[in-house]
Design a protein around this motif. Structure first.
Motif, PDB file in Angstrom:
ATOM      1  N   VAL A 181       0.842  -1.205   0.000  1.00  0.00           N
ATOM      2  CA  VAL A 181       0.000   0.000   0.000  1.00  0.00           C
ATOM      3  C   VAL A 181       0.878   1.255   0.000  1.00  0.00           C
ATOM      4  O   VAL A 181       0.631   2.200  -0.740  1.00  0.00           O
ATOM      5  CB  VAL A 181      -0.961  -0.006   1.206  1.00  0.00           C
ATOM      6  CG1 VAL A 181      -1.654   1.350   1.355  1.00  0.00           C
ATOM      7  CG2 VAL A 181      -1.984  -1.123   1.073  1.00  0.00           C
ATOM      8  N   LEU A 182       1.939   1.211   0.783  1.00  0.00           N
ATOM      9  CA  LEU A 182       2.846   2.377   0.823  1.00  0.00           C
ATOM     10  C   LEU A 182       3.539   2.584  -0.520  1.00  0.00           C
ATOM     11  O   LEU A 182       3.909   3.704  -0.878  1.00  0.00           O
ATOM     12  CB  LEU A 182       3.889   2.202   1.937  1.00  0.00           C
ATOM     13  CG  LEU A 182       3.345   2.327   3.373  1.00  0.00           C
ATOM     14  CD1 LEU A 182       4.427   2.020   4.386  1.00  0.00           C
ATOM     15  CD2 LEU A 182       2.758   3.721   3.604  1.00  0.00           C
ATOM     16  N   GLU A 183       3.683   1.482  -1.270  1.00  0.00           N
ATOM     17  CA  GLU A 183       4.327   1.595  -2.591  1.00  0.00           C
ATOM     18  C   GLU A 183       3.302   1.830  -3.693  1.00  0.00           C
ATOM     19  O   GLU A 183       3.614   1.770  -4.888  1.00  0.00           O
ATOM     20  CB  GLU A 183       5.144   0.328  -2.874  1.00  0.00           C
ATOM     21  CG  GLU A 183       6.395   0.203  -1.989  1.00  0.00           C
ATOM     22  CD  GLU A 183       7.012  -1.200  -2.055  1.00  0.00           C
ATOM     23  OE1 GLU A 183       8.026  -1.431  -1.382  1.00  0.00           O
ATOM     24  OE2 GLU A 183       6.434  -2.057  -2.793  1.00  0.00           O
ATOM     25  N   GLY A 184       2.031   2.024  -3.260  1.00  0.00           N
ATOM     26  CA  GLY A 184       0.994   2.310  -4.252  1.00  0.00           C
ATOM     27  C   GLY A 184       0.558   1.097  -5.048  1.00  0.00           C
ATOM     28  O   GLY A 184      -0.048   1.210  -6.121  1.00  0.00           O
ATOM     29  N   LYS A 185       0.877  -0.098  -4.524  1.00  0.00           N
ATOM     30  CA  LYS A 185       0.487  -1.320  -5.223  1.00  0.00           C
ATOM     31  C   LYS A 185      -0.807  -1.876  -4.629  1.00  0.00           C
ATOM     32  O   LYS A 185      -1.108  -1.625  -3.461  1.00  0.00           O
ATOM     33  CB  LYS A 185       1.586  -2.381  -5.070  1.00  0.00           C
ATOM     34  CG  LYS A 185       2.916  -2.020  -5.717  1.00  0.00           C
ATOM     35  CD  LYS A 185       3.967  -3.070  -5.371  1.00  0.00           C
ATOM     36  CE  LYS A 185       5.351  -2.692  -5.900  1.00  0.00           C
ATOM     37  NZ  LYS A 185       6.402  -3.531  -5.248  1.00  0.00           N
ATOM     38  N   PRO A 186      -1.557  -2.676  -5.382  1.00  0.00           N
ATOM     39  CA  PRO A 186      -2.765  -3.304  -4.822  1.00  0.00           C
ATOM     40  C   PRO A 186      -2.374  -4.328  -3.748  1.00  0.00           C
ATOM     41  O   PRO A 186      -1.400  -5.060  -3.926  1.00  0.00           O
ATOM     42  CB  PRO A 186      -3.393  -3.988  -6.038  1.00  0.00           C
ATOM     43  CG  PRO A 186      -2.297  -4.131  -7.042  1.00  0.00           C
ATOM     44  CD  PRO A 186      -1.347  -3.006  -6.800  1.00  0.00           C
TER      45      PRO A 186
END
Ligand code: 2RA
Length: 339
Positions: A181-186
């Motif tokens: 989530v912090l890396e913007g991934k699902p």
């Protein structure tokens, strides 16, 4: 002489904690068997400086075993618990399989030791003792000392339950999802069917026809059995929160007799296995991080319930390590009472 032990489900989070607690408390044993599924058989485990090979769980594995600690899920306990008892072992079962069986003691050693009186190793007779659910243990470690003084007539519990209650894989998934989530991934959702990181949701246990989930009804039913009181009114709402291994619980208590907050704090300060963290000036109260990997349950936010007349109502906030006091420590303390 020291008993022979077996740990069933030894590769799981609670199984590993069994070994830590046995070692921390210098539990006496003449031999110990590491038992798990066929899939885990052959793995090596080092315990107290010795190398052990995990053996597959089979009926013959219990031959000569005095005490068997189980934490491998309800179906394994249902299948192998009675077999172990039949071979003369005393089983301490962490699953929910037998908790509500009227012939099975459901025990928190600091709360209701009398429930298992008379069961001892070395009598040649097998027995089965059930470890209560973690949220029940953590709640009742604080509620019972108060109940013993002023008789609880109603208890309302809201739980904030850690990932560890859903197993090591759930803990790993929480870490993975947080990073994703912090890396913007699902987020990867294999254990729970929804995002867990930066979220919370109603406990993942199945929901029953009365609208409660199984976790909530465990709190209701196990409390009544442990207090040996089917009249006490209990209701609960269990929530899964993104915390690793310690549960938090808000508990509202209504008493038959008055119990003021200062007296309640004194009682809790002297209660076994409980520490009071209640610093209003500093706004410092129990937290999951502070109790993680510790034996004691922490209690704070001790205050008179302003919705009640006089001193018949109290609110408290409790935190406890789910894997330790919520499971492995409680079970090993039960085993200590068998010696
Ligand atoms: C949970 N109490 O926390 C359950 C596991 N025993 O999910």
């Amino acid at each position: 002489s020291a008993p022979s032990l077996a740990v069933v489900g030894v590769t799981g989070a609670v199984g590993q904690e069994f070994l830590s607690v046995l070692s921390d408390r210098d539990f006496p044993y003449c031999s110990i068997k590491m038992l798990a599924s066929k899939r885990s058989a052959g793995k090596h485990i080092t315990f107290q400086g010795r190398d052990y090979v995990v053996e597959e769980l089979t009926p013959d594995a219990f031959q000569g075993v005095d005490i068997a600690l189980f934490s491998a899920g309800g179906s394994i306990s249902k299948e192998f618990g009675p077999i172990a008892v039949g071979k003369g072992s005393i089983v301490v079962d962490n699953s929910s399989a037998f908790r509500m069986d009227e012939n099975v003691p459901l025990v928190i050693p600091e709360v209701n030791p009398e429930a298992m009186s008379g069961i001892k190793v070395g009598k040649g007779k097998g027995a089965l003792i059930a470890n209560p659910n973690c949220s029940t243990i953590i709640c009742l470690m604080a509620a019972t000392p108060l109940h013993q003084h002023a008789k609880v007539v109603r208890m309302v519990v809201s739980t904030y339950q850690a990932a560890s209650g859903a197993g090591a894989a759930a803990m790993e998934e929480l870490v993975l999802q947080t990073r994703e989530v912090l890396e913007g991934k699902p987020p990867t959702c294999n254990i729970f069917n929804q995002q867990y990181a930066f979220n919370l949701f109603s406990h993942n246990a199945p929901v029953l026809s009365n609208g409660y989930n199984e976790e909530e009804m465990k709190l209701v039913n196990e409390t009544r059995k442990i207090w040996n009181n089917n009249d006490v009114k209990v209701t609960a709402t269990c929530i899964r929160v993104p915390v690793m291994r310690a549960h938090a619980e808000s508990v509202n208590l209504q008493f038959e007799k008055p119990l003021d907050e200062e007296r309640a704090k004194d009682i809790l300060k002297n209660a076994p296995g409980v520490v009071v963290i209640d610093d209003r000036a500093a706004n410092r109260f129990p937290t999951p991080l502070e109790v993680s990997n510790k034996d004691d349950v922490a209690v704070g936010r001790i205050r008179r319930d302003v919705s009640q007349d006089g001193d018949t109502g109290l609110d408290i906030f409790v935190c406890g390590d789910q894997i330790r006091k919520g499971a492995a420590l409680n079970a090993v303390q039960i085993a200590e009472m068998l010696l």
